[in-house]
Motif scaffolding. Structure first.
Motif, PDB file in Angstrom:
ATOM      1  N   ILE A 285      51.523   9.907  52.619  1.00  0.00           N
ATOM      2  CA  ILE A 285      52.672   9.650  53.484  1.00  0.00           C
ATOM      3  C   ILE A 285      53.718   8.810  52.763  1.00  0.00           C
ATOM      4  CG2 ILE A 285      53.365   8.421  55.583  1.00  0.00           C
ATOM      5  CD1 ILE A 285      50.819   9.359  56.874  1.00  0.00           C
ATOM      6  N   GLU A 286      53.236   7.843  51.925  1.00  0.00           N
ATOM      7  CA  GLU A 286      54.203   6.959  51.277  1.00  0.00           C
ATOM      8  C   GLU A 286      54.772   7.552  50.000  1.00  0.00           C
ATOM      9  OE1 GLU A 286      51.889   3.434  50.954  1.00  0.00           O
ATOM     10  OE2 GLU A 286      51.873   3.249  53.135  1.00  0.00           O
ATOM     11  N   GLU A 287      53.952   8.244  49.221  1.00  0.00           N
ATOM     12  CA  GLU A 287      54.397   8.655  47.892  1.00  0.00           C
ATOM     13  C   GLU A 287      54.993  10.056  47.843  1.00  0.00           C
ATOM     14  OE1 GLU A 287      54.317   6.622  45.287  1.00  0.00           O
ATOM     15  OE2 GLU A 287      53.432   5.039  46.516  1.00  0.00           O
ATOM     16  N   SER A 288      54.503  10.975  48.704  1.00  0.00           N
ATOM     17  CA  SER A 288      54.892  12.374  48.500  1.00  0.00           C
ATOM     18  C   SER A 288      56.389  12.617  48.663  1.00  0.00           C
ATOM     19  CB  SER A 288      54.093  13.282  49.434  1.00  0.00           C
ATOM     20  OG  SER A 288      54.607  13.250  50.727  1.00  0.00           O
ATOM     21  N   PRO A 289      57.134  11.938  49.553  1.00  0.00           N
ATOM     22  CA  PRO A 289      58.574  12.221  49.611  1.00  0.00           C
ATOM     23  C   PRO A 289      59.295  11.901  48.313  1.00  0.00           C
ATOM     24  CG  PRO A 289      57.865  11.106  51.581  1.00  0.00           C
ATOM     25  CD  PRO A 289      56.710  11.053  50.640  1.00  0.00           C
ATOM     26  N   THR A 290      58.866  10.806  47.618  1.00  0.00           N
ATOM     27  CA  THR A 290      59.534  10.491  46.360  1.00  0.00           C
ATOM     28  C   THR A 290      58.973  11.310  45.206  1.00  0.00           C
ATOM     29  OG1 THR A 290      58.008   8.630  46.213  1.00  0.00           O
ATOM     30  CG2 THR A 290      60.245   8.168  46.969  1.00  0.00           C
ATOM     31  N   GLU A 291      57.649  11.601  45.232  1.00  0.00           N
ATOM     32  CA  GLU A 291      57.056  12.336  44.108  1.00  0.00           C
ATOM     33  C   GLU A 291      57.509  13.786  44.088  1.00  0.00           C
ATOM     34  OE1 GLU A 291      52.830  10.204  42.993  1.00  0.00           O
ATOM     35  OE2 GLU A 291      52.843  12.097  44.067  1.00  0.00           O
ATOM     36  N   ILE A 292      57.529  14.429  45.246  1.00  0.00           N
ATOM     37  CA  ILE A 292      57.840  15.856  45.304  1.00  0.00           C
ATOM     38  C   ILE A 292      59.295  16.075  45.690  1.00  0.00           C
ATOM     39  CG2 ILE A 292      57.065  18.071  46.256  1.00  0.00           C
ATOM     40  CD1 ILE A 292      54.932  16.684  44.719  1.00  0.00           C
ATOM     41  N   GLY A 293      59.838  15.179  46.488  1.00  0.00           N
ATOM     42  CA  GLY A 293      61.226  15.327  46.891  1.00  0.00           C
ATOM     43  C   GLY A 293      61.439  16.169  48.128  1.00  0.00           C
ATOM     44  N   LEU A 294      60.347  16.417  48.865  1.00  0.00           N
ATOM     45  CA  LEU A 294      60.504  17.179  50.107  1.00  0.00           C
ATOM     46  C   LEU A 294      60.262  16.245  51.285  1.00  0.00           C
ATOM     47  CD1 LEU A 294      58.567  20.474  49.377  1.00  0.00           C
ATOM     48  CD2 LEU A 294      61.015  20.197  49.632  1.00  0.00           C
ATOM     49  N   PRO A 295      61.076  16.319  52.318  1.00  0.00           N
ATOM     50  CA  PRO A 295      60.827  15.452  53.472  1.00  0.00           C
ATOM     51  C   PRO A 295      59.585  15.858  54.268  1.00  0.00           C
ATOM     52  CG  PRO A 295      62.697  16.888  53.879  1.00  0.00           C
ATOM     53  CD  PRO A 295      62.301  17.097  52.463  1.00  0.00           C
ATOM     54  N   ASN A 296      59.236  17.146  54.256  1.00  0.00           N
ATOM     55  CA  ASN A 296      58.085  17.591  55.045  1.00  0.00           C
ATOM     56  C   ASN A 296      56.806  17.423  54.241  1.00  0.00           C
ATOM     57  OD1 ASN A 296      56.149  18.955  56.469  1.00  0.00           O
ATOM     58  ND2 ASN A 296      57.551  20.536  57.189  1.00  0.00           N
ATOM     59  N   MET A 297      55.939  16.501  54.684  1.00  0.00           N
ATOM     60  CA  MET A 297      54.730  16.188  53.895  1.00  0.00           C
ATOM     61  C   MET A 297      53.751  17.341  53.883  1.00  0.00           C
ATOM     62  SD  MET A 297      54.399  12.547  55.626  1.00  0.00           S
ATOM     63  CE  MET A 297      55.852  11.533  55.721  1.00  0.00           C
ATOM     64  N   VAL A 298      53.696  18.079  54.981  1.00  0.00           N
ATOM     65  CA  VAL A 298      52.754  19.199  55.026  1.00  0.00           C
ATOM     66  C   VAL A 298      53.109  20.227  53.958  1.00  0.00           C
ATOM     67  CG1 VAL A 298      51.880  21.066  56.450  1.00  0.00           C
ATOM     68  CG2 VAL A 298      52.284  18.849  57.450  1.00  0.00           C
TER      69      VAL A 298
END
Lengths: 177, 117
Positions: A113-126
């Protein structure tokens, strides 16, 4: 739940398939209220749409009357009740519904939840977990669907005795894969 | 009153056992597959209800400090739904094939035809 019970009782298979579609749509609504928007979307499209279509196609080929059951329902009911009680017994140390401190929410989920928006750059975590962190798993899913399509075609595709019916079946499979 | 807080499990188990009963007790093969689907979606419901967090929202980034539900079970179930439909399609194809070979999709009649042989 009422829909599921009606599925047990009804003998007209056409009504059963229609109810299964409604049941699927209701499930999609429940997923929506449980914050699983992506899952609700998939369930509505795939579960309520494609699965119902496949079943209707099968009914067209196999007839839609069910003969009354010959065996007494006592033994299956007993088996089902015992299994249900065992499952209920298993819940007594499960976390309560919506508990934010449940073990499932404390271990790896915060990291995503914390890292994936910055690591991948997508707002949708799923989406970012599905397509990026677990991309190979999704590739495996595609392989499974492809294998199922091949299996269906090899079961039905070489039947030449009833050409018109066989055509409708194979066109449905293409929409699935 | 801890057991009232677990009502999601009770709903799931009821649905699961309903599907199980249809699979075990009904002889029609199409109906068995419908039962299997009910069982399957009850498992989906089990996972998704575990992912819910109180006052949480869907796991799509909003302002800082928002509480999100757990996205990982959602991903798992997304995959499972698609695979589930694939298996349903395969099962229905088998049913059609059985209908061609035996002329019926009732389990009892298929057994009757196999007995004398």
């Amino acid at each position: 739940m009422a829909t599921a019970l009606a599925v047990v009782r009804l003998r007209s298979l056409f009504a059963v398939v229609m109810l299964a579609g409604i049941y699927s749509l209701v499930t999609a609504g429940i997923f929506l209220t449980l914050d699983a928007v992506d899952v609700a979307f998939t369930e509505a499209a795939v579960g309520a749409g494609i699965a119902t279509m496949l079943m209707l196609g099968t009914l067209a080929l196999t007839g839609h009357k069910q003969t009354p059951p010959r065996h007494s329902p006592v033994l299956p009911l007993m088996v089902v009740t015992i299994t249900g009680v065992v499952l209920l017994w298993g819940t007594h140390d499960m976390p309560r519904f919506g508990d934010p401190d449940a073990p499932i929410h404390r271990h790896v989920a915060p990291r995503y939840i914390e890292e994936s928006p910055t690591e991948i750059g997508l707002p949708n975590m799923v989406t970012s977990v599905l397509a990026s962190y677990r991309g190979f798993d999704t590739l495996g899913e595609v392989v499974v669907v492809f294998t199922a399509g091949v299996g269906v075609l090899s079961l039905l595709g070489f039947r030449r005795r009833r050409p018109p019916r066989q055509d409708s079946e194979s066109s449905k499979e293409e929409s699935d894969g | 009153m801890d057991w009232l807080g677990q009502y999601n499990y009770y709903v799931v188990f009821f649905l699961m056992m309903t599907g199980f009963y249809v699979v075990v007790a009904r002889g029609n093969l199409v109906k068995k597959i419908v039962g299997l689907n009910i069982f399957q979606s009850s498992v989906f419901l089990l996972y998704i209800s575990m992912a819910k967090v109180e006052h949480g929202t869907a796991p799509i980034v909003l302002a800082d400090g928002t509480v999100y539900s757990n996205p990982l079970p959602h991903v798992l179930i997304l995959t499972a739904i698609v695979v589930g439909v694939a298996t349903t399609a395969l099962g229905l194809a088998l049913v059609v094939r059985i209908k061609e070979a035996y002329g019926t999709v009732e389990e009892d009649e298929i057994h009757d035809q196999d007995e004398p042989a």
